[in-house]
Design a protein around this motif. Structure first.
Motif, PDB file in Angstrom:
ATOM      1  N   SER A  16     133.896  23.371  24.429  1.00  0.00           N
ATOM      2  CA  SER A  16     133.889  22.722  23.118  1.00  0.00           C
ATOM      3  C   SER A  16     133.997  23.774  22.023  1.00  0.00           C
ATOM      4  CB  SER A  16     132.627  21.880  22.921  1.00  0.00           C
ATOM      5  OG  SER A  16     131.494  22.718  22.806  1.00  0.00           O
ATOM      6  N   VAL A  17     134.583  23.352  20.911  1.00  0.00           N
ATOM      7  CA  VAL A  17     134.683  24.191  19.720  1.00  0.00           C
ATOM      8  C   VAL A  17     134.262  23.316  18.548  1.00  0.00           C
ATOM      9  CG1 VAL A  17     136.193  25.552  18.226  1.00  0.00           C
ATOM     10  CG2 VAL A  17     136.619  25.505  20.695  1.00  0.00           C
ATOM     11  N   THR A  18     133.145  23.684  17.919  1.00  0.00           N
ATOM     12  CA  THR A  18     132.645  22.951  16.760  1.00  0.00           C
ATOM     13  C   THR A  18     132.387  23.958  15.646  1.00  0.00           C
ATOM     14  OG1 THR A  18     130.353  23.141  17.524  1.00  0.00           O
ATOM     15  CG2 THR A  18     131.555  21.153  18.168  1.00  0.00           C
ATOM     16  N   ILE A  19     131.988  23.481  14.504  1.00  0.00           N
ATOM     17  CA  ILE A  19     131.702  24.376  13.386  1.00  0.00           C
ATOM     18  C   ILE A  19     130.567  25.319  13.782  1.00  0.00           C
ATOM     19  CG2 ILE A  19     130.845  24.511  11.012  1.00  0.00           C
ATOM     20  CD1 ILE A  19     132.143  21.790  10.541  1.00  0.00           C
ATOM     21  N   GLY A  20     130.878  26.599  13.786  1.00  0.00           N
ATOM     22  CA  GLY A  20     129.863  27.607  14.056  1.00  0.00           C
ATOM     23  C   GLY A  20     129.541  27.863  15.501  1.00  0.00           C
ATOM     24  N   GLU A  21     130.224  27.205  16.444  1.00  0.00           N
ATOM     25  CA  GLU A  21     129.846  27.376  17.847  1.00  0.00           C
ATOM     26  C   GLU A  21     131.022  27.102  18.774  1.00  0.00           C
ATOM     27  OE1 GLU A  21     126.501  25.613  20.920  1.00  0.00           O
ATOM     28  OE2 GLU A  21     126.298  25.282  18.781  1.00  0.00           O
ATOM     29  N   VAL A  22     131.183  27.995  19.746  1.00  0.00           N
ATOM     30  CA  VAL A  22     132.180  27.822  20.799  1.00  0.00           C
ATOM     31  C   VAL A  22     131.452  27.915  22.129  1.00  0.00           C
ATOM     32  CG1 VAL A  22     134.245  28.772  21.901  1.00  0.00           C
ATOM     33  CG2 VAL A  22     134.017  28.850  19.411  1.00  0.00           C
ATOM     34  N   THR A  23     131.681  26.938  22.999  1.00  0.00           N
ATOM     35  CA  THR A  23     131.122  26.979  24.341  1.00  0.00           C
ATOM     36  C   THR A  23     132.244  27.330  25.295  1.00  0.00           C
ATOM     37  OG1 THR A  23     129.514  25.275  23.736  1.00  0.00           O
ATOM     38  CG2 THR A  23     129.849  25.684  26.091  1.00  0.00           C
ATOM     39  N   MET A  24     132.093  28.472  25.965  1.00  0.00           N
ATOM     40  CA  MET A  24     133.115  28.958  26.885  1.00  0.00           C
ATOM     41  C   MET A  24     132.960  28.316  28.253  1.00  0.00           C
ATOM     42  SD  MET A  24     134.566  31.283  25.039  1.00  0.00           S
ATOM     43  CE  MET A  24     134.255  32.338  23.674  1.00  0.00           C
ATOM     44  N   ALA A  25     134.079  28.170  28.944  1.00  0.00           N
ATOM     45  CA  ALA A  25     134.055  27.627  30.302  1.00  0.00           C
ATOM     46  C   ALA A  25     133.512  28.656  31.290  1.00  0.00           C
ATOM     47  CB  ALA A  25     135.451  27.174  30.718  1.00  0.00           C
ATOM     48  N   ALA A  26     133.665  29.945  30.977  1.00  0.00           N
ATOM     49  CA  ALA A  26     133.189  31.020  31.855  1.00  0.00           C
ATOM     50  C   ALA A  26     132.788  32.217  30.992  1.00  0.00           C
ATOM     51  CB  ALA A  26     134.286  31.415  32.840  1.00  0.00           C
ATOM     52  N   PRO A  27     131.904  33.059  31.504  1.00  0.00           N
ATOM     53  CA  PRO A  27     131.522  34.265  30.753  1.00  0.00           C
ATOM     54  C   PRO A  27     132.736  35.167  30.527  1.00  0.00           C
ATOM     55  CG  PRO A  27     130.080  33.932  32.659  1.00  0.00           C
ATOM     56  CD  PRO A  27     131.200  32.951  32.775  1.00  0.00           C
ATOM     57  N   LEU A  28     132.689  35.930  29.446  1.00  0.00           N
ATOM     58  CA  LEU A  28     133.788  36.833  29.112  1.00  0.00           C
ATOM     59  C   LEU A  28     133.350  38.284  29.239  1.00  0.00           C
ATOM     60  CD1 LEU A  28     135.137  35.081  25.898  1.00  0.00           C
ATOM     61  CD2 LEU A  28     135.980  34.847  28.228  1.00  0.00           C
ATOM     62  N   SER A  29     134.300  39.133  29.575  1.00  0.00           N
ATOM     63  CA  SER A  29     134.029  40.565  29.647  1.00  0.00           C
ATOM     64  C   SER A  29     133.868  41.117  28.230  1.00  0.00           C
ATOM     65  CB  SER A  29     135.175  41.287  30.359  1.00  0.00           C
ATOM     66  OG  SER A  29     136.343  41.225  29.556  1.00  0.00           O
ATOM     67  N   ASP A  30     133.302  42.307  28.143  1.00  0.00           N
ATOM     68  CA  ASP A  30     133.143  42.951  26.841  1.00  0.00           C
ATOM     69  C   ASP A  30     134.495  43.184  26.176  1.00  0.00           C
ATOM     70  OD1 ASP A  30     130.401  42.979  27.150  1.00  0.00           O
ATOM     71  OD2 ASP A  30     130.306  45.062  27.824  1.00  0.00           O
ATOM     72  N   GLU A  31     135.505  43.505  26.981  1.00  0.00           N
ATOM     73  CA  GLU A  31     136.847  43.739  26.437  1.00  0.00           C
ATOM     74  C   GLU A  31     137.418  42.457  25.824  1.00  0.00           C
ATOM     75  OE1 GLU A  31     136.107  44.526  29.746  1.00  0.00           O
ATOM     76  OE2 GLU A  31     135.710  46.642  29.329  1.00  0.00           O
ATOM     77  N   ARG A  32     137.238  41.347  26.515  1.00  0.00           N
ATOM     78  CA  ARG A  32     137.738  40.059  25.996  1.00  0.00           C
ATOM     79  C   ARG A  32     137.000  39.662  24.722  1.00  0.00           C
ATOM     80  NH1 ARG A  32     142.420  37.872  27.601  1.00  0.00           N
ATOM     81  NH2 ARG A  32     141.534  35.843  27.282  1.00  0.00           N
ATOM     82  N   LEU A  33     135.675  39.901  24.704  1.00  0.00           N
ATOM     83  CA  LEU A  33     134.895  39.599  23.501  1.00  0.00           C
ATOM     84  C   LEU A  33     135.375  40.440  22.317  1.00  0.00           C
ATOM     85  CD1 LEU A  33     131.255  39.214  24.859  1.00  0.00           C
ATOM     86  CD2 LEU A  33     132.674  37.445  23.827  1.00  0.00           C
ATOM     87  N   ALA A  34     135.674  41.714  22.576  1.00  0.00           N
ATOM     88  CA  ALA A  34     136.166  42.585  21.508  1.00  0.00           C
ATOM     89  C   ALA A  34     137.520  42.087  20.995  1.00  0.00           C
ATOM     90  CB  ALA A  34     136.278  44.022  22.013  1.00  0.00           C
ATOM     91  N   GLU A  35     138.372  41.616  21.905  1.00  0.00           N
ATOM     92  CA  GLU A  35     139.675  41.081  21.514  1.00  0.00           C
ATOM     93  C   GLU A  35     139.504  39.852  20.613  1.00  0.00           C
ATOM     94  OE1 GLU A  35     143.568  38.946  23.600  1.00  0.00           O
ATOM     95  OE2 GLU A  35     141.944  39.699  24.855  1.00  0.00           O
ATOM     96  N   ILE A  36     138.637  38.946  21.035  1.00  0.00           N
ATOM     97  CA  ILE A  36     138.381  37.734  20.261  1.00  0.00           C
ATOM     98  C   ILE A  36     137.777  38.082  18.907  1.00  0.00           C
ATOM     99  CG2 ILE A  36     136.968  35.633  20.160  1.00  0.00           C
ATOM    100  CD1 ILE A  36     137.322  35.500  23.236  1.00  0.00           C
ATOM    101  N   GLN A  37     136.834  39.023  18.912  1.00  0.00           N
ATOM    102  CA  GLN A  37     136.190  39.422  17.672  1.00  0.00           C
ATOM    103  C   GLN A  37     137.223  39.959  16.675  1.00  0.00           C
ATOM    104  OE1 GLN A  37     132.821  41.983  18.208  1.00  0.00           O
ATOM    105  NE2 GLN A  37     132.316  41.993  16.044  1.00  0.00           N
ATOM    106  N   GLY A  38     138.181  40.736  17.145  1.00  0.00           N
ATOM    107  CA  GLY A  38     139.236  41.250  16.268  1.00  0.00           C
ATOM    108  C   GLY A  38     140.053  40.135  15.649  1.00  0.00           C
ATOM    109  N   HIS A  39     140.443  39.144  16.468  1.00  0.00           N
ATOM    110  CA  HIS A  39     141.209  38.008  15.957  1.00  0.00           C
ATOM    111  C   HIS A  39     140.399  37.220  14.922  1.00  0.00           C
ATOM    112  CE1 HIS A  39     144.794  38.105  18.501  1.00  0.00           C
ATOM    113  NE2 HIS A  39     144.012  38.360  19.547  1.00  0.00           N
ATOM    114  N   LEU A  40     139.125  36.991  15.235  1.00  0.00           N
ATOM    115  CA  LEU A  40     138.277  36.211  14.333  1.00  0.00           C
ATOM    116  C   LEU A  40     138.042  36.938  13.014  1.00  0.00           C
ATOM    117  CD1 LEU A  40     135.642  34.805  16.860  1.00  0.00           C
ATOM    118  CD2 LEU A  40     137.519  33.559  15.760  1.00  0.00           C
ATOM    119  N   GLN A  41     137.837  38.247  13.071  1.00  0.00           N
ATOM    120  CA  GLN A  41     137.604  39.014  11.844  1.00  0.00           C
ATOM    121  C   GLN A  41     138.822  38.977  10.928  1.00  0.00           C
ATOM    122  OE1 GLN A  41     136.297  42.834  13.330  1.00  0.00           O
ATOM    123  NE2 GLN A  41     134.145  42.279  13.085  1.00  0.00           N
TER     124      GLN A  41
END
Length: 99
Positions: A16-41
């Protein structure tokens, strides 16, 4: 929704994706989190990893949802307790302490 599009572009499966919260289907690696963080920023969003910041964001988002309700709404204290699964007094003390 901008955040949902970022998840799709990155190939991230979400529950699910709602205001202020995303629930992932599976845990993400630190590299994937960094990638997402860059896109979001780049879009002006922030990835919150601190549990205290997460709770503040959940309280704020819930208050905004409550304000925007058009039908008969519960008292704010009852709504927050139900939505966040914490006693209102604990939420109030927490919110006051971190601000």
């Amino acid at each position: 929704m901008a955040v949902q599009k970022v998840m799709q572009v990155c190939g991230i499966s979400t529950i699910s994706v709602t205001i202020g919260e995303v629930t992932m289907a599976a845990p993400l690696s630190d590299e994937r989190l960094a990638e997402i963080q860059g896109h979001l920023q780049r879009l002006g969003f922030e990835l919150l990893s601190d549990p205290k910041k997460q709770m503040v964001e959940r309280i704020c988002t819930s208050v905004l949802e409550w304000v925007n309700m058009t039908n008969d709404r519960l008292r704010l204290s009852v709504y927050l307790q139900d939505r966040l699964a914490h006693e209102y007094s604990a939420l109030s003390k927490f919110f006051t302490a971190v601000l």
